[in-house]
Design a protein around this motif. Structure first.
Motif, mmCIF file in Angstrom:
data_model
loop_
_atom_site.group_PDB
_atom_site.id
_atom_site.type_symbol
_atom_site.label_atom_id
_atom_site.label_comp_id
_atom_site.label_asym_id
_atom_site.label_seq_id
_atom_site.Cartn_x
_atom_site.Cartn_y
_atom_site.Cartn_z
ATOM 1 N N LEU A 647 30.582 -28.267 57.622
ATOM 2 C CA LEU A 647 30.527 -29.848 56.959
ATOM 3 C C LEU A 647 29.454 -30.685 57.736
ATOM 4 C CD1 LEU A 647 34.230 -30.352 56.789
ATOM 5 C CD2 LEU A 647 32.729 -30.962 55.041
ATOM 6 N N GLU A 648 29.467 -30.405 59.112
ATOM 7 C CA GLU A 648 28.326 -30.814 59.873
ATOM 8 C C GLU A 648 26.835 -30.661 59.357
ATOM 9 O OE1 GLU A 648 27.102 -34.011 62.550
ATOM 10 O OE2 GLU A 648 29.171 -33.194 61.778
ATOM 11 N N ALA A 649 26.444 -29.164 58.906
ATOM 12 C CA ALA A 649 25.155 -28.740 58.258
ATOM 13 C C ALA A 649 25.305 -29.695 57.060
ATOM 14 C CB ALA A 649 25.334 -27.517 57.838
ATOM 15 N N ALA A 650 26.424 -29.780 56.145
ATOM 16 C CA ALA A 650 26.002 -30.521 54.773
ATOM 17 C C ALA A 650 25.687 -32.122 55.164
ATOM 18 C CB ALA A 650 27.595 -30.695 54.194
ATOM 19 N N ARG A 651 26.348 -32.559 56.270
ATOM 20 C CA ARG A 651 26.001 -34.166 56.590
ATOM 21 C C ARG A 651 24.486 -34.270 56.945
ATOM 22 N NH1 ARG A 651 30.909 -33.337 59.959
ATOM 23 N NH2 ARG A 651 32.542 -33.899 58.489
ATOM 24 N N VAL A 652 24.152 -33.226 57.552
ATOM 25 C CA VAL A 652 22.738 -33.136 58.023
ATOM 26 C C VAL A 652 21.861 -33.138 56.924
ATOM 27 C CG1 VAL A 652 20.932 -31.836 59.156
ATOM 28 C CG2 VAL A 652 23.007 -32.150 60.452
ATOM 29 N N MET A 653 21.987 -32.364 55.988
ATOM 30 C CA MET A 653 21.135 -32.143 54.746
ATOM 31 C C MET A 653 21.704 -33.648 53.814
ATOM 32 S SD MET A 653 20.069 -29.358 54.299
ATOM 33 C CE MET A 653 19.257 -29.116 52.641
ATOM 34 N N GLU A 654 22.758 -34.330 53.898
ATOM 35 C CA GLU A 654 22.886 -35.487 53.118
ATOM 36 C C GLU A 654 21.998 -36.585 53.743
ATOM 37 O OE1 GLU A 654 26.910 -37.838 51.376
ATOM 38 O OE2 GLU A 654 26.737 -37.930 53.804
ATOM 39 N N GLY A 679 25.759 -15.554 55.683
ATOM 40 C CA GLY A 679 24.521 -16.091 55.118
ATOM 41 C C GLY A 679 23.999 -17.529 55.921
ATOM 42 N N GLY A 680 25.034 -17.918 56.803
ATOM 43 C CA GLY A 680 24.381 -19.211 57.232
ATOM 44 C C GLY A 680 25.553 -20.318 57.065
ATOM 45 N N ALA A 681 25.432 -21.675 57.481
ATOM 46 C CA ALA A 681 26.361 -22.562 57.348
ATOM 47 C C ALA A 681 26.460 -23.067 55.967
ATOM 48 C CB ALA A 681 26.028 -23.747 58.313
#
Length: 739
Positions: A647-654, A679-681
């Motif tokens: 979820l943190e990785a998704a926020r970083v993309m957002e 395969g990663g976050a």
């Protein structure tokens, strides 16, 4: 004689054909569809020409071959997906036939009636080593450059071109299983001891030694094709077999927690394959390989740990049109643990480095760190005294800023104090040329804020190393608001020069990696507060695929550092930015119990004198009322760890902090070992699909809190059925690079 694009075939006066593999336009030979077609024709040529007595295959490059081009497997999977939509049974049959192509080629080579010898002159990996094992003779050059391995398990697959059948028929099954399930790299000496090669020759006499094997009457029949062949370790159904396979299953479970289907498939291939004739064993291997190739784990691991990793290592994010930097001299400010490590990896890459500290004894101590690392390498046989002297001659310790004159790049690695950093930036910029790049190794202070100390912010960038620098393969390159393309290109060129993997991150608190790591630790603190037994927290994290439990990781980075970060966050963002119960836990550990982590021998773990091993501090269970372990859902604990990071990785993309999903995935694996089988976050989310992941996040949010709230980006992706690699396509508008 036929002309080939990738091979040269020359037959000598003794009737021995020398087949030299040298792919044009590539630094390393790999198996592609064209290479297999040509090798197939060469086998026919050798078998059908009465004047040819046998063949030696070698490489025209410094290395032998990296094995199969895994983008070929990606293409196969693409064809499978397209065909599967029409007719799944037909699609599986097509995939089965495609994956068996290399197996059939190597079997044809070893049964063609003429002897083949593989002359291994350098790195020989995967499919190339499987081809070598199909040759009747194998000779390796006596050189440190020669490394042999079947490393496919590391990217979610396994040796599927006969490797699981030939290796255990050449060496004892225990050594075979160890090699196959770990992807172990072999030196020529080790390979010969395992009976996987026949001879070791001087590099200059390698081809001569290979030809001599044929001249001396090498049989064109493999041991397993001889009547009366006996397995090196005895039959599977024997006392030896009974002592091997049950423990092997248990050991594999202990090491992988069942997260790596390919490793389990290797065990099945070996066990079942050794019970049947060789050709049946190959068919069993082909079936398992077809099954594994269709798994989510294989798809994601091939993408992240092979294709994306190679692309990032080749500079996928490097700005176009900027001339490549050839580094003549690099400066490192601060000779502490990080600075000394940066100086070491720079000198190891053959680049002269000026290591500056406030006084000469501190600078000399930093240089001594490199001497210590080289001494360790010498002890393990990985370096020589000459190499140590050469490396140390490239490091100039100093306390004089004037020596920084002529540096193309200066990396600042002083204390995390804005005032100290301001001072060294100003002193350095007074000396270095105006076109030189200045980089900060800060892990906590925003680059844009530090760049305000610079007279040339467009040349100011963050290069964030991870500790220990000599071992950690990832480097975060941080873009300040005013950082220019040239500074980014220089930073990427430098990271590539020191043979590490660069990811590019836009400026934010904690950048990318630390934001994810802090979520991992925070979830563990939350579990402790809930009364989940500490041992269960650590074990659940490892079962989820994390290499180190979150409490052990907090000890390594220091609990008092976690306290400092929390205090700084409260100062900057207010009290609501930090969970009060977690802050209380950390304060209790540090202030009440004096437990700072490994550095003072007591943290979440106790660290007794060696040889005793560390163990969880018994006092942890007295801090909070303990739940009954049997009533806790372990699967849910595992999901919490992976989901909070994802979820943190998704926020970083957002937020646009990371813009390329390849960097988010590769970065999460290389920096803190995020469950590699996923395969990663981001691939963890893609693997299950955004819709299913959002459902999981909502369930966890309802039960455990706002840390599991899915960002709007994910909700939108779930609604549209998108993946991260669809939404943020890294190949949009450009051709996918050949791996």
């Amino acid at each position: 004689m036929a002309d080939y694009n990738n091979f040269k075939v020359e037959t000598d006066a003794d009737g021995i054909a020398l087949v030299t593999w040298d792919m044009p336009g590539r630094s390393m030979n790999v198996f592609t569809e064209e290479v297999m077609d040509e090798l197939n024709a060469i086998v026919d040529q050798v078998a059908g020409d009465a004047n040819i007595k046998g063949a030696v295959i070698t490489s025209g490059k410094d290395t032998f071959s990296g094995g199969a081009d895994l983008t070929m497997l990606q293409r196969m999977l693409g064809m499978f997906a397209a065909e599967s939509a029409k007719d799944e049974d037909k699609a599986i049959k097509l995939l089965f036939d495609n994956v068996g192509r290399m197996t059939g080629l190597f079997r044809k080579l070893e049964t063609c009636g003429k002897p083949w010898v593989s002359a291994i002159n350098g790195t020989c990996m995967g499919g190339a080593f499987e081809m070598s094992l199909a040759c009747h003779g194998r000779v390796a050059a006596d050189s440190d450059k020669v490394k042999m391995a079947l490393p496919e398990v590391k990217v979610g697959i396994f040796p599927g071109a006969g490797g699981t059948q030939r290796v255990p028929r050449l060496t004892d099954p225990q050594s075979a299983l160890q090699m196959l399930t770990s992807g172990q790299t072999l030196t020529p000496k080790k390979a010969k001891a395992m009976n996987l090669i026949h001879e070791i020759a001087e590099p200059k006499k390698l081809v001569e030694a290979a030809k001599a094997m044929i001249k001396n009457g090498l049989k064109a029949v493999q041991p397993w094709d001889e009547k009366g062949f006996k397995l090196p370790g005895g039959p599977v159904y024997s006392a030896a077999g009974a002592n091997l396979f049950p423990p092997a299953i248990a050991i594999l479970r202990r090491e992988t927690y069942g997260n790596y289907p390919a490793a389990s498939a290797i065990l099945k291939c070996v066990y079942e394959g050794l019970l049947v004739p060789f050709d049946t064993g190959l068919r069993i291997e082909q079936r398992y390989f077809t099954e594994i190739l269709r798994s989510t784990e294989a798809r994601m691991m091939i993408r992240s740990l092979f294709v994306s990793l190679q692309e990032l290592n080749k500079g996928a994010r490097r700005p176009e049109g900027v001339k490549e930097t050839k580094f003549k001299k690099i400066g490192v400010l601060g000779a502490g643990f990080m600075g000394a490590g940066i100086a070491y990896v720079t000198a190891k890459a053959g680049i002269p480095v000026v290591l500056l500290d406030r006084d000469m004894p501190s600078a000399e101590k930093g240089k001594a760190h490199s001497a210590g690392l080289m001494d360790g390498a010498i002890k393990k046989g990985r370096a020589t005294e000459g190499e140590k002297e050469q490396l140390l001659s490239l490091i100039t310790p100093t306390d004089d800023y004037a020596l920084l004159d002529g540096c193309d790049l200066v990396v600042e690695a002083v204390f995390e104090d804005s005032e100290i950093k301001k001072g060294v930036t100003e002193k350095t910029e007074a000396i270095i040329k105006s076109t030189a790049t200045f980089a900060s190794n800060t892990s906590t202070i925003p680059i844009t804020a530090l760049a305000k100390n610079s007279a040339r912010p467009k040349n100011f960038i963050g290069i964030h190393f991870f500790s220990p620098v000599d071992k950690m393969m990832l480097v975060e390159i941080i873009m300040g608001k005013k950082t220019g393309d040239k500074a980014l290109a220089v930073a990427i060129d430098y990271v590539r020069a020191i043979r590490k993997t660069p990811i590019v991150v836009n400026d934010t608190r904690g950048f990318y990696v630390n934001r994810c790591v802090l979520r991992y630790m925070s979830e563990a603190f939350q579990m402790l507060i809930e009364g989940v037994p500490a041992a269960m927290i650590e074990n659940a994290a490892k079962m989820a695929g994390m290499p180190v439990g979150p409490l052990a990781l907090t000890d390594e980075t220091a609990i008092d550092l976690a306290q400092k970060i929390m205090k700084q966050t409260i100062r900057d963002l207010g009290e609501k930015a930090v969970d009060p119960e977690q802050f209380k836990l950390v304060n209790t550990m540090v202030d009440t119990h004096g437990r700072f982590g490994r550095k003072n021998g007591k943290g979440f773990y106790d660290y007794p004198e060696k040889p005793a091993k560390k163990h969880l501090w018994p006092g942890l269970k007295d801090l909070y009322r303990q739940q009954d372990a049997d009533s806790i859902d372990v699967e849910e604990l595992k999901q919490r760890f992976l989901a909070t990071i994802a979820l943190e990785a998704a926020r970083v993309m957002e937020e646009g902090i990371v813009i390329d999903p390849r960097e988010a995935d590769v970065g999460s694996i290389l920096a803190f070992g995020f469950a590699p089988y996923t395969g990663g976050a981001l691939s963890y989310i893609d693997g299950m699909g955004a819709e299913r992941f959002v459902k999981l996040a909502k369930k966890l949010q309802k039960k455990y809190g706002a840390q599991f709230k899915a960002p709007k980006l994910l909700l939108d992706m779930a609604q549209k059925g998108e993946s991260f690699y669809d939404r943020f396509d890294p190949y949009a508008g450009k051709e996918k690079q050949a791996a």
